[in-house]
Design a protein around this motif. Sequence first.
Motif, short mmCIF file in Angstrom:
data_model
loop_
_atom_site.label_atom_id
_atom_site.label_comp_id
_atom_site.label_asym_id
_atom_site.label_seq_id
_atom_site.Cartn_x
_atom_site.Cartn_y
_atom_site.Cartn_z
N GLY A 225 0.79 -1.22 0.00
CA GLY A 225 0.00 0.00 0.00
C GLY A 225 0.82 1.26 0.00
O GLY A 225 0.28 2.36 -0.05
N GLY A 226 2.17 1.14 0.09
CA GLY A 226 3.01 2.33 0.05
C GLY A 226 3.09 3.10 1.35
O GLY A 226 3.78 4.12 1.41
N TRP A 227 2.43 2.63 2.42
CA TRP A 227 2.46 3.36 3.69
C TRP A 227 3.70 2.98 4.48
O TRP A 227 4.03 1.80 4.62
N TRP A 228 4.39 3.98 5.05
CA TRP A 228 5.64 3.75 5.78
C TRP A 228 5.54 4.40 7.14
O TRP A 228 5.45 5.61 7.26
N LEU A 229 5.52 3.55 8.18
CA LEU A 229 5.39 4.04 9.54
C LEU A 229 6.44 3.36 10.41
O LEU A 229 6.19 2.31 11.00
N PRO A 230 7.66 3.94 10.53
CA PRO A 230 8.67 3.37 11.43
C PRO A 230 8.45 3.89 12.86
O PRO A 230 8.26 5.09 13.08
N ALA A 231 8.45 3.00 13.82
CA ALA A 231 8.23 3.39 15.22
C ALA A 231 8.80 2.31 16.12
O ALA A 231 9.05 1.17 15.70
N VAL B 266 5.01 4.97 19.51
CA VAL B 266 6.15 5.43 20.29
C VAL B 266 7.31 5.70 19.33
O VAL B 266 7.70 4.82 18.55
N GLY B 267 7.84 6.92 19.38
CA GLY B 267 8.94 7.27 18.49
C GLY B 267 8.49 7.97 17.23
O GLY B 267 9.30 8.18 16.33
N GLN B 268 7.20 8.35 17.17
CA GLN B 268 6.70 9.09 16.02
C GLN B 268 5.76 10.19 16.49
O GLN B 268 5.18 10.11 17.58
N THR B 269 5.61 11.20 15.66
CA THR B 269 4.66 12.26 15.95
C THR B 269 3.29 11.87 15.43
O THR B 269 3.14 10.96 14.60
N ALA B 270 2.26 12.57 15.89
CA ALA B 270 0.90 12.27 15.44
C ALA B 270 0.75 12.52 13.94
O ALA B 270 -0.04 11.85 13.27
N PRO C 236 9.12 11.38 20.92
CA PRO C 236 7.69 11.72 20.97
C PRO C 236 6.82 10.47 20.96
O PRO C 236 7.23 9.40 20.53
N ILE C 237 5.59 10.64 21.45
CA ILE C 237 4.57 9.59 21.38
C ILE C 237 3.37 10.21 20.68
O ILE C 237 2.75 11.14 21.19
#
Length: 414
Positions: free
Chosen positions: A138-144, A175-179, A211-212
């Motif tokens: 889907g091309g979505w990238w969310l590292p956390a 955890v480790g990402q902004t909203a 950040p959380i």
Amino acid sequence: MALFFGAAAARAATPDLTLTATIEADAPEPFVGEMVILTLKGDYDAFITRERFEGVELANFTWLQLGRDIWSKGRKNGREYTTVERKLALYPQKAGSFTIGPFRHQLTIDDGTGRWTETAVVSNAVTLTVLPKPSTGGGWWLPARNVTVDDRFDMDTAHLADGATATRTVTITAVGQTAAALPPPPKLVAPWLIAFIAPEERTTTLTRDGPIGTVRWQWRLRPSKAEPGNLPAYDIPWFDTRSRQMRDIVLKSARFAYATITAPEGRAARTNLAAWLLPLLLGLSLPLVAALAGRRPLPAGTLGARLRRLLPDREAPAMRLARGRGDLRAYRRHAARRLARHGLSPERALAPLDAALFRRRAGDAAGSAAPVDLGAIDRAVMAALRRQGARTDADTRPAHGGDAAPVYSPSSSR
């Protein structure tokens, strides 16, 4: 703003001033978008009266400061030191090898005799190699470092009370990402479902470890038909920066059904219609046989459609009663059945009523219905039914010059 640290004792002629920059990541070569912690730590053998970090400029990164600077005092080699620590969360925006820093800390120092001097302490520079983000579904990238989901309904959607509207609330925490890095809400779409989503809520909490980010979605959901329906599960992939593996969070599937309805509405309507038509057709069969002798009868479907229009519609008095009471839900239920029975789409004809029933007003925590002109909606429904009846008549009327036999009904057999 003046900051006063240390004792007033005389210092050495040349104070020991050290500023160190270090980086911390979950891998020696992080991916694009992955959090990197930059720590600036100053150890100063001096009496500091004023201080400021020069503007931090980080090309190819987005960043935010993790809270306020922390000042403390300690001793090293028998001497008293003032320590300051600043932490930044960096997010690389493209792949490559980058040099970060040096950074400058402007200090105003009191030498113990009342004389102030200005000095700039310069840190070391650090290098960082960033890898391009991998391809994902889907091309979505969310590292956390961690992602959790709380998905709940306020009632059992598999056993809904007649006309009930369920509220679904989904909260995702990373955890480790902004909203801002969290995904947009999924579209809950199904032919049998009426769904309205409230404005989403995004918040970012700062900690010294990063950040959380939190996002909260809330839908109001209601089946538009009596038939049960299944809302499929929805997967959101994310990259675990500590285990270096792709993972998924899942919005669970849900079944929607009314507890008091055991047969589909369309099937029940046909059964009840047959119960009305069968005695009538039996009672009229003998005189109609004589009246139709020697003539070609209409097709059964056409005859049935015309007979249905001659029969009283059992939903009509229920609609009038609900309109008189101002009962929006009861009116919608009976009107939807009547429209569907005549081959019309309840969702299209009753869209203003659905919006009033199921969309909360902005800022209305109680979720009350918006004002609605039920009389105007009823007039629109009746107009749609009349137009549908006219179309049916046109479809079944014989062409000019045809020899089709007339339809016999109580009003035409004189």
